[in-house]
Design a protein around this motif. Structure first.
Motif, PDB file in Angstrom:
ATOM      1  N   HIS A 123       0.828  -1.199   0.000  1.00  0.00           N
ATOM      2  CA  HIS A 123       0.000   0.000   0.000  1.00  0.00           C
ATOM      3  C   HIS A 123       0.867   1.256   0.000  1.00  0.00           C
ATOM      4  O   HIS A 123       0.602   2.218  -0.729  1.00  0.00           O
ATOM      5  N   HIS A 163       1.065   4.077  -3.244  1.00  0.00           N
ATOM      6  CA  HIS A 163       0.911   5.530  -3.144  1.00  0.00           C
ATOM      7  C   HIS A 163       2.194   6.274  -3.511  1.00  0.00           C
ATOM      8  O   HIS A 163       2.144   7.448  -3.856  1.00  0.00           O
ATOM      9  N   HIS A 209      -8.086  -0.207  -4.544  1.00  0.00           N
ATOM     10  CA  HIS A 209      -8.718  -0.179  -3.226  1.00  0.00           C
ATOM     11  C   HIS A 209      -9.998  -1.020  -3.189  1.00  0.00           C
ATOM     12  O   HIS A 209     -10.324  -1.615  -2.173  1.00  0.00           O
ATOM     13  N   HIS A 215     -11.639  11.846  -0.001  1.00  0.00           N
ATOM     14  CA  HIS A 215     -10.999  10.652   0.556  1.00  0.00           C
ATOM     15  C   HIS A 215      -9.808  11.000   1.449  1.00  0.00           C
ATOM     16  O   HIS A 215      -9.687  10.495   2.558  1.00  0.00           O
ATOM     17  N   HIS A 267     -12.795   2.890   3.296  1.00  0.00           N
ATOM     18  CA  HIS A 267     -12.648   2.563   1.881  1.00  0.00           C
ATOM     19  C   HIS A 267     -13.834   1.774   1.332  1.00  0.00           C
ATOM     20  O   HIS A 267     -14.091   1.793   0.134  1.00  0.00           O
TER      21      HIS A 267
HETATM   22 CU1  CUO Z   1      -4.740   3.972  -0.111  1.00  0.00          CU
HETATM   23 CU2  CUO Z   1      -7.039   5.701   1.462  1.00  0.00          CU
HETATM   24  O1  CUO Z   1      -5.295   4.805   1.717  1.00  0.00           O
HETATM   25  O2  CUO Z   1      -5.966   5.510  -0.316  1.00  0.00           O
END
Ligand code: CUO
Length: 674
Positions: free
Chosen positions: A186, A190, A216, A343, A383
């Protein structure tokens, strides 16, 4: 080796407070020194903005102020003339810039500069192990490294289930939430898909908004299957921001840099308006609601309001991608002023819910950092809601028509599994593995420190797919393999619409089809979703020895990918029932013309391909991304070019050391395929 080199840094690069200790620092590494590399003395760029973040504070990309500072620093790193100048500015930054921000920005720059392909960045688990592990490990590791000489050191063991006991039902899936590999994936995702940068091209990657949605969505589908295996309900959406969050989370992580524990969130905490001047954050909960309503409004009307007031329709081709960027949001959102930052700010509100006005001088909780967010049960609740909002859009689309689903002349007669656990059965168990902590811990003397941890593992298997090509000529197909639960919490069969949203992608690959019968045998190890264990943890012994080669560059940079040891859910001791689905679609309609030489492309399903287009023209999640109202069950949905098989995942509650399993399994598999 490489990490034994010493950089000779211009004296004035050291901050004033370090001037006196400059020699000490130089000597400290002197023992290890194989060679000395002089650092070029350059005219330094203006670093005032990124230096505003205190050295010992936590850093979060979700905080707009931090984001701006990081954007500036990335920009500086990207614009250095060459690698030597970059190295020079880095050595200046290292003692001045917050280490978390420094590491993040440098990693982004290394990933995106054309001239840094051969540079080795150590895995995040090594650089900042405190974001992934129980602090007790560090204390023990410190003892070990002081007492025992490098070479003879025994690994330090990370306990299993250390964040709560069995009274907490959520603890049953802690092995998933706190899995080091999942959290590394993860964080890496990002890193590869930043939502902010002064350089738009770093953000504006092919279908990045859609990938935000899909990657996600798949996390939620996987987590839900994991929950069902453990007798838990599927995750409840967090959608009423005025109601308390039932789940608490006590991370038990220490920040080595900030020298403090990560703050917990007590059960039944409600998010509140934020007013934290220190982070330049002032935001009301109602803001979230406004942004959410505008997002829904855009979907309802299938049109987006641009900054100039003009309305543009959401078209089928690019719709989900635009919505992904709007929702996250990223700087390529079509209107960030109006649709806001839903988000990301959700993460921020939740991560500050324990101290919304900074009166207790507390920093953000784990939800504020992409390296730690997936540890917290609320991550999945948040999510899950995000996913539901995207699904509102997918329900607006008309179902796929026959010409989109069918592949004329191609019939998939069966799919099955073969492996050590028996046919159509996948065996799972606990595995004990070892990871290197040496680099991230500032111990003396330096050297290798190994940590041992337990994680889920499965026996490898093969997919066997029988395809009959009656077209009379050779054809190319894309094989798409998914797995889903068959029953809900109460043991009742899942309706098609629920099951399609619960589909977990296991693999996707291209295959040639001769006229007549074809047997396709494909190894679970070659999944397009996962990366091998060695890559997740950058086992340095697996690193190609020649730096600067394309293979070495791939090894270093392609850390994005679901960890292979988490390919399938845990299952149950009795055997958890799942359905395996395979479809062969027409490659002529799927393909994206591009050159893939030298690019890491083995985990493209959730991560895309570095510097390339997403290698599949269909919508992500195809054919299950859209509803099919005419189908009540999965079999109603099936076409001749699709097949299903009932399978089961059988969990054995034993723990096996990694090495031992690997050698056993190799022989198991060779028996199975002969
Ligand atoms: Cu991967 Cu909310 O944590 O986008």
């Amino acid at each position: 080796g490489e990490d034994k080199a010493v950089f000779e840094i211009p004296e004035h690069y050291y901050p004033d407070k370090y001037k006196a200790v400059t020699t000490t620092i130089a000597n400290r590494f002197g023992d290890d020194a194989g060679r000395t590399i002089p650092v070029r003395n350059i005219a330094l760029p203006n670093l005032n903005l990124p230096m505003e973040l205190p050295y010992n504070e936590q850093f979060s990309l979700f905080i707009p102020k931090h984001r701006t500072m990081a954007g500036k620093l990335i920009d500086i790193f990207m614009n250095m003339r060459d690698v030597e100048d970059l190295q020079s500015v880095c050595s200046f930054c290292q003692l001045r810039i917050n280490p978390y921000m420094f590491n993040y920005c440098l990693s982004v720059a290394i990933l995106h500069r054309p001239d840094t392909k051969g540079i080795n960045i150590p895995t995040f688990a090594e650089t900042f192990p405190d974001k992934f592990m129980d602090p007790k490990v560090f204390r023990k590791a410190r003892e070990v490294s002081n007492v025992v000489t490098s070479g003879n050191r025994l690994p330090v063991t990370i306990p299993v289930n250390y964040t709560a006991n069995d009274t907490e039902p959520e603890q049953r899936v802690a092995y998933f939430r706190e899995d080091i590999g999942i959290n590394l994936h993860h964080w890496h995702w990002h890193l590869v898909y930043p939502f902010d940068s002064a350089d738009r091209s770093i953000v504006n990657k092919d279908r990045r908004g859609e990938l935000f949605y899909y990657m996600h969505q798949q996390i939620i589908a996987r987590y839900n299957m994991e929950r069902l295996c453990n007798g838990l309900n599927r995750v409840a959406r967090y959608m009423n921001f005025r109601e308390p969050i039932a789940e608490g989370y006590f991370p038990k992580l220490d920040s080595q840099v900030a020298s403090r524990a990560w703050p917990p969130r007590f059960a039944d905490t409600t998010i509140r308006d934020l007013d934290r001047p220190v982070d330049q954050i002032r935001a009301d909960v109602s803001q979230l609601e406004t942004w959410r309503d505008r997002f829904i409004q855009a979907i309802e009307s299938l049109s987006i309001t641009l900054p100039n007031g003009r309305q543009v329709p959401i078209d089928e081709e690019r719709g989900i991608d635009m919505l992904g960027n709007m929702m996250e949001s990223s700087i390529i959102s079509p209107n960030r002023q109006y649709y806001g930052d839903f988000h990301n700010m959700g993460h921020v509100f939740i991560s500050y819910s324990h101290d919304p006005d900074h009166r207790h001088l507390e920093q953000f909780g784990v939800m504020g950092d992409s390296a730690t967010a997936m540890r917290d049960p609320v991550f999945y609740r948040w999510h899950s809601y995000i996913d539901d909002l995207f699904a509102l859009y997918k329900y607006k689309l008309s179902p796929y028509t026959d010409d989109k689903l069918d592949f004329a002349g191609i019939r998939v007669s069966s799919i099955s599994l073969e492996g050590a656990a028996g046919s159509n059965t996948i065996g799972t168990f606990w595995e004990l593995s070892t990871v290197e902590l040496g680099r991230g811990l500032d111990f003396t003397p330096r050297g290798s420190v190994l940590a041992r941890f337990t994680h889920l593992q499965h026996q490898e298997f093969n997919y066997v797919i029988e395809v009959n090509n009656t077209s009379g000529q050779g054809a190319m197909g894309t094989v798409r393999i998914f797995m889903a639960p068959t029953v809900n919490e109460n043991g009742e069969p899942l309706a098609f619409d629920e099951q399609r949203r619960a589909m977990v992608e296991l693999d996707k690959f291209t295959t040639g089809l001769r006229p007549g019968n074809n047997t396709i045998r494909h190894r679970s190890l070659d999944s397009s979703v996962t990366i091998p264990y060695e890559r997740t943890f950058r086992d340095q012994s697996a690193r190609p020895s020649d730096p600067g080669t394309p293979e070495a560059a791939d090894f270093d940079f392609c850390g994005c990918g679901w960890p292979h040891h988490m390919l399938v859910a845990k299952g149950t001791p009795q055997g958890y029932p799942v359905v395996l689905f395979a479809m062969v679609s027409n490659w002529n309609e799927d393909r994206v013309e591009q050159d893939l030489v030298g690019s890491c492309n083995d985990a493209a399903s959730y991560c895309g391909i570095r510097d390339r287009k997403y290698p599949d023209r269909r919508a992500m999640g195809f054919p299950f991304d859209r509803p099919a109202p005419h189908a009540n069950t999965l079999s109603d949905f099936l076409r001749p070019n699709m097949a299903v098989q009932e399978c089961s995942i059988r969990f054995t509650d034993t723990t096996r050391p990694r090495q031992q399993r690997r050698s056993n399994e190799a022989s198991d598999l060779s028996t199975a395929s002969s």
